[in-house]
Design a protein around this motif. Structure first.
Motif, PDB file in Angstrom:
ATOM      1  N   MET A   1       0.838  -1.204   0.000  1.00  0.00           N
ATOM      2  CA  MET A   1       0.000   0.000   0.000  1.00  0.00           C
ATOM      3  C   MET A   1       0.874   1.255   0.000  1.00  0.00           C
ATOM      4  SD  MET A   1      -3.133   1.001   2.503  1.00  0.00           S
ATOM      5  CE  MET A   1      -2.222   1.739   3.835  1.00  0.00           C
ATOM      6  N   GLU A   2       0.516   2.224  -0.836  1.00  0.00           N
ATOM      7  CA  GLU A   2       1.248   3.498  -0.852  1.00  0.00           C
ATOM      8  C   GLU A   2       0.431   4.557  -0.110  1.00  0.00           C
ATOM      9  OE1 GLU A   2       2.597   4.858  -4.684  1.00  0.00           O
ATOM     10  OE2 GLU A   2       3.575   2.942  -5.129  1.00  0.00           O
ATOM     11  N   ILE A   3       0.980   4.959   1.050  1.00  0.00           N
ATOM     12  CA  ILE A   3       0.283   5.948   1.886  1.00  0.00           C
ATOM     13  C   ILE A   3       0.064   7.254   1.128  1.00  0.00           C
ATOM     14  CG2 ILE A   3       0.477   7.321   4.011  1.00  0.00           C
ATOM     15  CD1 ILE A   3      -0.033   4.362   4.510  1.00  0.00           C
ATOM     16  N   ARG A   4       1.044   7.600   0.280  1.00  0.00           N
ATOM     17  CA  ARG A   4       0.978   8.839  -0.495  1.00  0.00           C
ATOM     18  C   ARG A   4      -0.324   8.913  -1.313  1.00  0.00           C
ATOM     19  NH1 ARG A   4       3.594  12.607  -4.104  1.00  0.00           N
ATOM     20  NH2 ARG A   4       2.493  12.021  -5.995  1.00  0.00           N
ATOM     21  N   GLN A   5      -0.667   7.801  -1.966  1.00  0.00           N
ATOM     22  CA  GLN A   5      -1.866   7.787  -2.807  1.00  0.00           C
ATOM     23  C   GLN A   5      -3.126   7.940  -1.946  1.00  0.00           C
ATOM     24  OE1 GLN A   5      -0.096   8.368  -5.330  1.00  0.00           O
ATOM     25  NE2 GLN A   5      -0.892   6.941  -6.840  1.00  0.00           N
ATOM     26  N   VAL A   6      -3.115   7.255  -0.779  1.00  0.00           N
ATOM     27  CA  VAL A   6      -4.256   7.377   0.149  1.00  0.00           C
ATOM     28  C   VAL A   6      -4.410   8.844   0.556  1.00  0.00           C
ATOM     29  CG1 VAL A   6      -5.156   6.683   2.400  1.00  0.00           C
ATOM     30  CG2 VAL A   6      -3.918   5.024   0.990  1.00  0.00           C
ATOM     31  N   GLY A   7      -3.269   9.466   0.851  1.00  0.00           N
ATOM     32  CA  GLY A   7      -3.276  10.855   1.298  1.00  0.00           C
ATOM     33  C   GLY A   7      -3.816  11.808   0.231  1.00  0.00           C
ATOM     34  N   ILE A   8      -3.495  11.548  -1.032  1.00  0.00           N
ATOM     35  CA  ILE A   8      -3.954  12.430  -2.115  1.00  0.00           C
ATOM     36  C   ILE A   8      -5.483  12.370  -2.228  1.00  0.00           C
ATOM     37  CG2 ILE A   8      -3.920  12.793  -4.613  1.00  0.00           C
ATOM     38  CD1 ILE A   8      -0.995  11.655  -4.520  1.00  0.00           C
ATOM     39  N   ILE A   9      -6.022  11.146  -2.164  1.00  0.00           N
ATOM     40  CA  ILE A   9      -7.483  10.993  -2.250  1.00  0.00           C
ATOM     41  C   ILE A   9      -8.140  11.617  -1.011  1.00  0.00           C
ATOM     42  CG2 ILE A   9      -9.387   9.325  -2.331  1.00  0.00           C
ATOM     43  CD1 ILE A   9      -7.863   9.337  -4.920  1.00  0.00           C
ATOM     44  N   ALA A  10      -7.579  11.324   0.153  1.00  0.00           N
ATOM     45  CA  ALA A  10      -8.151  11.860   1.397  1.00  0.00           C
ATOM     46  C   ALA A  10      -8.113  13.384   1.363  1.00  0.00           C
ATOM     47  CB  ALA A  10      -7.388  11.313   2.603  1.00  0.00           C
ATOM     48  N   GLY A  11      -7.003  13.921   0.906  1.00  0.00           N
ATOM     49  CA  GLY A  11      -6.857  15.377   0.845  1.00  0.00           C
ATOM     50  C   GLY A  11      -7.925  16.003  -0.036  1.00  0.00           C
ATOM     51  N   LYS A  12      -8.196  15.378  -1.176  1.00  0.00           N
ATOM     52  CA  LYS A  12      -9.212  15.930  -2.081  1.00  0.00           C
ATOM     53  C   LYS A  12     -10.580  15.911  -1.412  1.00  0.00           C
ATOM     54  CE  LYS A  12     -11.502  15.481  -6.501  1.00  0.00           C
ATOM     55  NZ  LYS A  12     -12.858  15.365  -5.936  1.00  0.00           N
ATOM     56  N   GLU A  13     -10.924  14.773  -0.802  1.00  0.00           N
ATOM     57  CA  GLU A  13     -12.236  14.665  -0.145  1.00  0.00           C
ATOM     58  C   GLU A  13     -12.379  15.716   0.950  1.00  0.00           C
ATOM     59  OE1 GLU A  13     -14.790  12.878  -1.016  1.00  0.00           O
ATOM     60  OE2 GLU A  13     -13.647  11.997  -2.660  1.00  0.00           O
ATOM     61  N   PHE A  14     -11.321  15.874   1.757  1.00  0.00           N
ATOM     62  CA  PHE A  14     -11.372  16.824   2.864  1.00  0.00           C
ATOM     63  C   PHE A  14     -11.516  18.257   2.358  1.00  0.00           C
ATOM     64  CE2 PHE A  14      -9.286  19.587   6.012  1.00  0.00           C
ATOM     65  CZ  PHE A  14     -10.087  19.318   7.104  1.00  0.00           C
ATOM     66  N   TRP A  15     -10.673  18.639   1.401  1.00  0.00           N
ATOM     67  CA  TRP A  15     -10.722  20.024   0.910  1.00  0.00           C
ATOM     68  C   TRP A  15     -12.009  20.312   0.147  1.00  0.00           C
ATOM     69  CZ3 TRP A  15      -8.380  23.590   3.283  1.00  0.00           C
ATOM     70  CH2 TRP A  15      -7.156  23.318   3.921  1.00  0.00           C
ATOM     71  N   ASP A  16     -12.568  19.283  -0.502  1.00  0.00           N
ATOM     72  CA  ASP A  16     -13.871  19.471  -1.152  1.00  0.00           C
ATOM     73  C   ASP A  16     -14.903  19.901  -0.119  1.00  0.00           C
ATOM     74  OD1 ASP A  16     -13.014  18.839  -3.652  1.00  0.00           O
ATOM     75  OD2 ASP A  16     -13.959  16.858  -3.754  1.00  0.00           O
ATOM     76  N   ARG A  17     -14.887  19.268   1.068  1.00  0.00           N
ATOM     77  CA  ARG A  17     -15.869  19.569   2.117  1.00  0.00           C
ATOM     78  C   ARG A  17     -15.596  20.910   2.793  1.00  0.00           C
ATOM     79  NH1 ARG A  17     -16.182  15.435  -0.134  1.00  0.00           N
ATOM     80  NH2 ARG A  17     -18.067  14.220  -0.320  1.00  0.00           N
ATOM     81  N   ILE A  18     -14.317  21.301   2.815  1.00  0.00           N
ATOM     82  CA  ILE A  18     -13.993  22.628   3.350  1.00  0.00           C
ATOM     83  C   ILE A  18     -14.480  23.694   2.357  1.00  0.00           C
ATOM     84  CG2 ILE A  18     -12.096  24.234   3.869  1.00  0.00           C
ATOM     85  CD1 ILE A  18     -12.139  22.297   6.039  1.00  0.00           C
ATOM     86  N   ARG A  19     -14.178  23.474   1.094  1.00  0.00           N
ATOM     87  CA  ARG A  19     -14.490  24.468   0.063  1.00  0.00           C
ATOM     88  C   ARG A  19     -15.984  24.684  -0.112  1.00  0.00           C
ATOM     89  NH1 ARG A  19     -10.434  24.252  -4.777  1.00  0.00           N
ATOM     90  NH2 ARG A  19     -12.362  24.310  -5.952  1.00  0.00           N
ATOM     91  N   ASN A  20     -16.761  23.593  -0.051  1.00  0.00           N
ATOM     92  CA  ASN A  20     -18.200  23.796  -0.257  1.00  0.00           C
ATOM     93  C   ASN A  20     -18.909  24.132   1.069  1.00  0.00           C
ATOM     94  OD1 ASN A  20     -18.611  21.357   1.050  1.00  0.00           O
ATOM     95  ND2 ASN A  20     -19.164  20.229  -0.790  1.00  0.00           N
ATOM     96  N   ARG A  21     -18.127  24.434   2.079  1.00  0.00           N
ATOM     97  CA  ARG A  21     -18.599  24.921   3.385  1.00  0.00           C
ATOM     98  C   ARG A  21     -19.411  23.877   4.146  1.00  0.00           C
ATOM     99  NH1 ARG A  21     -19.219  29.243  -0.034  1.00  0.00           N
ATOM    100  NH2 ARG A  21     -17.602  30.819   0.258  1.00  0.00           N
ATOM    101  N   TRP A  22     -19.260  22.622   3.774  1.00  0.00           N
ATOM    102  CA  TRP A  22     -19.942  21.553   4.496  1.00  0.00           C
ATOM    103  C   TRP A  22     -19.443  21.524   5.943  1.00  0.00           C
ATOM    104  CZ3 TRP A  22     -18.844  17.293   7.337  1.00  0.00           C
ATOM    105  CH2 TRP A  22     -19.866  16.347   7.513  1.00  0.00           C
ATOM    106  N   VAL A  23     -18.121  21.591   6.105  1.00  0.00           N
ATOM    107  CA  VAL A  23     -17.520  21.512   7.437  1.00  0.00           C
ATOM    108  C   VAL A  23     -18.022  22.662   8.298  1.00  0.00           C
ATOM    109  CG1 VAL A  23     -15.334  21.744   8.688  1.00  0.00           C
ATOM    110  CG2 VAL A  23     -15.479  20.227   6.711  1.00  0.00           C
ATOM    111  N   LEU A  24     -18.046  23.841   7.713  1.00  0.00           N
ATOM    112  CA  LEU A  24     -18.487  25.028   8.446  1.00  0.00           C
ATOM    113  C   LEU A  24     -19.947  24.878   8.878  1.00  0.00           C
ATOM    114  CD1 LEU A  24     -17.725  27.958   9.275  1.00  0.00           C
ATOM    115  CD2 LEU A  24     -18.761  28.686   7.118  1.00  0.00           C
ATOM    116  N   ALA A  25     -20.788  24.437   7.946  1.00  0.00           N
ATOM    117  CA  ALA A  25     -22.220  24.318   8.235  1.00  0.00           C
ATOM    118  C   ALA A  25     -22.470  23.319   9.363  1.00  0.00           C
ATOM    119  CB  ALA A  25     -22.968  23.887   6.965  1.00  0.00           C
ATOM    120  N   VAL A  26     -21.815  22.163   9.287  1.00  0.00           N
ATOM    121  CA  VAL A  26     -22.041  21.132  10.305  1.00  0.00           C
ATOM    122  C   VAL A  26     -21.498  21.596  11.662  1.00  0.00           C
ATOM    123  CG1 VAL A  26     -21.459  18.770  10.999  1.00  0.00           C
ATOM    124  CG2 VAL A  26     -22.152  19.241   8.647  1.00  0.00           C
TER     125      VAL A  26
END
Lengths: 271, 317
Positions: free
Chosen positions: A1-26
């Motif tokens: 398993m390559e942690i780097r690849q996991v991190g890239i996908i996780a990073g996208k999911e996280f920043w998507d939720r920050i950008r669309n203000r999901w995190v803020l709203a919740v």
């Protein structure tokens, strides 16, 4: 398993939720509810204003037990099936990434967004109340926050699992609602019903163990049993044996509730 | 299967005895295929012929029911395939990207996954003509722009092998021209490309070799010219006689035994075997009927394609 690849996908999911203000709203939802409950939770008893951390936590638990599973299921139900239905899954999987890395990355990114909102939302309330709280009370409140995060992780894991199994988004959303109904509303009623029907003669001993089959109940036990005052108030001590109420044991059960659905999802998604 | 050019000794893509079954449906039914380094290879077939399924198996997106595929020296689906994927570019049919990201962010995301240098992204956007739209969200992109972005994505990390599934879908003629100009440049750099297209006329001038797929099998494989000859497809001859000459020419052609003569406006259109071409022309010259124009049309890739499809249907019945 390559942690780097996991991190890239996780990073996208996280920043998507920050950008669309999901995190803020919740986070805002959690903050507002927690503040309202802390100050007006005793209104029925004729008191307004902050009373005790025990009552605040007990009230918050009743709220969070409905809210967090719902938010987690809504957050995760289309993690995989959404990509598949939109048609972006093939392109992702043609990248130098394994299916397991993709699944884990999705889960961790969404989990980080949910954990961040939970900690920020409830943490803000802790800061507001900090002047009125003892160190011991803060410790309990901190435990409540952590267990809320675990509850979210467990239901998110269930959501990601059904997003792997479901053939389309509509079905996935239906399954998510069904899971919520089952674990949050139906499960306890079924147990209660079983106890009543058998007149309490059978199943009384396995009853506490059955509660461990529901992450929402594990969360409830984790919080309520850590508070002496609430335990006696609710008369629960007679129902639930103390040896099962060990926080570390319950935390382990919760971690199993996070790992098992993810494991099943990974097994299913591997093909 | 008609194999016109022998399989090369060293190939970048090697497909051997590959089957894919979905229950009773045999989506891919025993395909063998070799693609050489530096080749521009076309794969054509009707919808449901199994092209996309074959593509997905070559990319390791779906498991094989039977057979073996090696791509860029690695067996698909095995450990070494991850490294091979870094050198493979893929443009899926009707590419779907993330609406909430900008063009540049989209490329950067995929560049990270492919471990390609991030500073490549801006240049690639320029290359596909999206430079001015780099910082706009994909949500605002037209279908053609999305397709260009998908293509730029496939070029990340300087791939040595490109899989392009219906790459010109949604592009206007100008963009199609630019697209093939980029492909020519890549070919000069030695990039191997496999592409599918339903616009057969578009492919025929551009590919080195092509395979025709019907009902999960490769029915023909070779250069366009070789396939034409192998099929010995009839030619089309369009004759425009002077006024009043239509019936006389028709009688002449029927006398020669031309199997198929159609009247369209002031023209006669006949379909005849290649061997009959000279006889028709000589008869026209010998008769003193006034002929304003004669146009001979070689069978197109469409004709070749439908020729093989018809053969297939004939066998099926």
């Amino acid at each position: 398993m390559e942690i780097r690849q996991v991190g890239i996908i996780a990073g996208k999911e996280f920043w998507d939720r920050i950008r669309n203000r999901w995190v803020l709203a919740v986070a805002l939802v959690f903050t507002v509810f927690a503040l309202v409950i802390a100050y007006f939770g005793g209104a029925q008893q004729g008191t307004v204003g902050f009373r005790s951390i025990e009552f605040t936590i007990a009230s918050l638990v009743s709220l969070v037990i409905y809210l967090i599973p719902l938010i987690a299921l809504v957050l995760g139900f289309d993690a995989i099936v959404g990509e598949r239905e939109r048609g972006s899954l093939d392109l992702l999987l043609s990248m130098p990434i394994t299916r397991f890395e993709l699944l884990l990355g999705k889960y961790l990114g969404l989990a980080a967004a949910l954990a961040f909102s939970t900690l920020a939302g409830f943490g803000l309330v802790a800061v507001v109340l900090s002047t009125q709280l003892s160190l011991n009370a803060l410790f309990h409140y901190f435990g409540f926050m952590l267990s809320s995060v675990l509850l979210g992780m467990a239901f998110l894991s269930l959501a990601v699992m059904l997003s792997v199994f479901a053939s389309d988004r509509t079905r996935a959303s239906g399954l998510a609602i069904a899971l919520w109904f089952f674990f949050v509303l139906v499960f306890d009623l079924l147990l209660l019903g079983a106890l009543v029907v058998t007149g309490g003669q059978y199943g009384g001993e396995i009853f506490p163990y059955l509660l461990l089959l529901n992450p929402a109940d594990v969360f409830r036990i984790l919080n309520i049993f850590s508070l002496e005052e609430v335990r006696t108030l609710y008369g629960l001590a007679t129902v639930f044996p103390g040896r099962l109420a060990e926080p570390w044991l319950l935390t382990l059960v919760m971690l199993a509730w996070i790992a098992a659905p993810l494991g099943i999802a990974a097994w299913r998604f591997r093909k | 299967m008609a194999s016109i050019i022998p399989a090369p000794a060293e190939s970048l893509v090697s497909v051997q005895g590959v089957h894919k079954r979905y229950g009773a449906v045999h989506a891919v039914d025993g395909v063998d295929l070799e693609v050489r380094p530096g080749e521009l290879f076309g794969l054509i077939g009707h919808n449901g012929a199994g092209k996309t399924t074959l593509f997905k198996m070559m990319l390791g997106l779906i498991p094989l029911s039977a057979g073996d595929i090696q791509v860029a020296g690695a067996r698909v689906g095995e450990g070494g395939f991850r490294a091979a994927r870094r050198r493979i570019g893929y443009l899926p049919e009707n590419v779907v990207l993330y609406d909430n990201l900008t063009g540049l962010e989209t490329l950067q995301f995929f560049a990270r996954l492919k471990a390609a240098p991030l500073n490549e992204c801006a240049g690639l956007l320029e290359k596909v003509g999206l430079g001015p739209a780099a910082r706009r969200r994909v949500r605002e992109y037209s279908k053609g722009m999305r397709q260009r972005l998908g293509f730029a994505q496939a070029l990340l990390g300087r791939p040595k092998l490109l899989f392009l599934d219906e790459p010109t879908n949604g592009l206007d003629p100008e963009a199609i021209r630019e697209f093939y100009a980029i492909l020519r440049g890549l070919r000069e750099e030695g990039v191997t490309m496999i592409l599918t297209s339903h616009i057969l006329a578009e492919i025929q001038e551009r590919v080195d070799r092509l395979a025709i797929m019907t009902a999960g099998r490769i029915r023909a494989l070779g250069t366009v010219q070789a396939l034409r000859e192998e099929m010995s497809l009839p030619l089309w001859i369009e004759i425009r006689p002077g006024s009043g000459g239509l019936e006389r020419v028709r009688a002449l052609l029927e006398g020669l035994g031309v199997p198929q003569v159609e009247e369209r406006g002031d023209e006669l259109i006949l379909r005849c075997p290649r061997s009959m071409k000279m006889a028709v022309l000589e008869a026209l010259t010998a008769s003193n009927v006034e002929v304003l124009d004669v146009h001979i049309r070689e069978p197109s890739l469409e004709d070749v394609f439908f020729g093989f499809s018809d053969l297939e249907a004939g066998h099926g019945n």
